[in-house]
Design a protein around this motif. Structure first.
Motif, PDB file in Angstrom:
ATOM      1  N   VAL A  26       7.999  -3.323   0.807  1.00 38.69           N
ATOM      2  CA  VAL A  26       6.811  -3.724   1.568  1.00 38.69           C
ATOM      3  C   VAL A  26       5.583  -3.471   0.689  1.00 38.69           C
ATOM      4  O   VAL A  26       5.499  -2.445   0.000  1.00 38.69           O
ATOM      5  CB  VAL A  26       6.715  -2.924   2.893  1.00 38.69           C
TER       6      VAL A  26
ATOM      7  N   THR B 283      -0.235  -2.207   0.209  1.00 40.14           N
ATOM      8  CA  THR B 283      -1.452  -2.435   0.994  1.00 40.14           C
ATOM      9  C   THR B 283      -1.154  -2.544   2.491  1.00 40.14           C
ATOM     10  O   THR B 283      -2.082  -2.493   3.299  1.00 40.14           O
ATOM     11  CB  THR B 283      -2.174  -3.718   0.538  1.00 40.14           C
ATOM     12  N   ARG B 284       0.106  -2.705   2.880  1.00 42.84           N
ATOM     13  CA  ARG B 284       0.491  -2.821   4.287  1.00 42.84           C
ATOM     14  C   ARG B 284       1.172  -1.566   4.809  1.00 42.84           C
ATOM     15  O   ARG B 284       1.268  -1.351   6.012  1.00 42.84           O
ATOM     16  CB  ARG B 284       1.437  -4.013   4.499  1.00 42.84           C
ATOM     17  N   CYS B 285       1.679  -0.728   3.922  1.00 44.32           N
ATOM     18  CA  CYS B 285       2.465   0.437   4.338  1.00 44.32           C
ATOM     19  C   CYS B 285       1.700   1.393   5.248  1.00 44.32           C
ATOM     20  O   CYS B 285       2.244   1.885   6.228  1.00 44.32           O
ATOM     21  CB  CYS B 285       2.983   1.197   3.114  1.00 44.32           C
TER      22      CYS B 285
ATOM     23  N   ASP C 267      -0.923   0.771   7.300  1.00 39.15           N
ATOM     24  CA  ASP C 267      -1.139   0.184   8.620  1.00 39.15           C
ATOM     25  C   ASP C 267       0.155   0.130   9.423  1.00 39.15           C
ATOM     26  O   ASP C 267       0.163   0.411  10.624  1.00 39.15           O
ATOM     27  CB  ASP C 267      -1.706  -1.238   8.500  1.00 39.15           C
ATOM     28  N   LEU C 268       1.245  -0.231   8.777  1.00 33.47           N
ATOM     29  CA  LEU C 268       2.532  -0.286   9.469  1.00 33.47           C
ATOM     30  C   LEU C 268       2.988   1.104   9.904  1.00 33.47           C
ATOM     31  O   LEU C 268       3.512   1.280  11.009  1.00 33.47           O
ATOM     32  CB  LEU C 268       3.588  -0.942   8.582  1.00 33.47           C
TER      33      LEU C 268
END
Length: 99
Positions: free
Chosen positions: A36, A39-41, A43-44
């Motif tokens: 993943v 930059t998304r880790c 928020d997730l």
């Protein structure tokens, strides 16, 4: 080894960790290791934390409905709990795991 914002993932207690003093270090490392985008880790991981918290407060009837309508959601929260050393026992009245 995978990197999180340029920093190598480390191991602590036999689990990958992002050692940056931020929240959700194990789950962020898990997501990053899966591929993943870093930059998304964050928020997730924050979203999963909130889901885990909400499901942890649910009783059996609500967990049953959620398990049927959102297949895999409870399993994902269980995985989050395993990684972050939190609740993992999302079971029905007979002790069977919800999925």
């Amino acid at each position: 080894m995978n990197r999180y914002y340029g920093k190598e993932l480390e191991t602590y207690s036999d689990k990958l960790i992002v050692a940056d003093q931020e929240m959700y270090p194990y789950f962020r490392a898990f997501l990053c290791n899966l591929g993943v985008a870093d930059t998304r880790c964050g928020d997730l991981a924050e979203a999963m934390s909130k889901l885990h918290s909400a499901l942890s407060k649910c009783g059996t009837p609500s967990l049953s409905v959620i398990s049927e309508e959102f297949e895999g959601l409870i399993s994902a929260c269980r995985k989050y709990g395993e990684l972050e050393d939190m609740r993992t026992d999302f079971t029905d009245e007979n002790g069977r795991d919800y999925k």
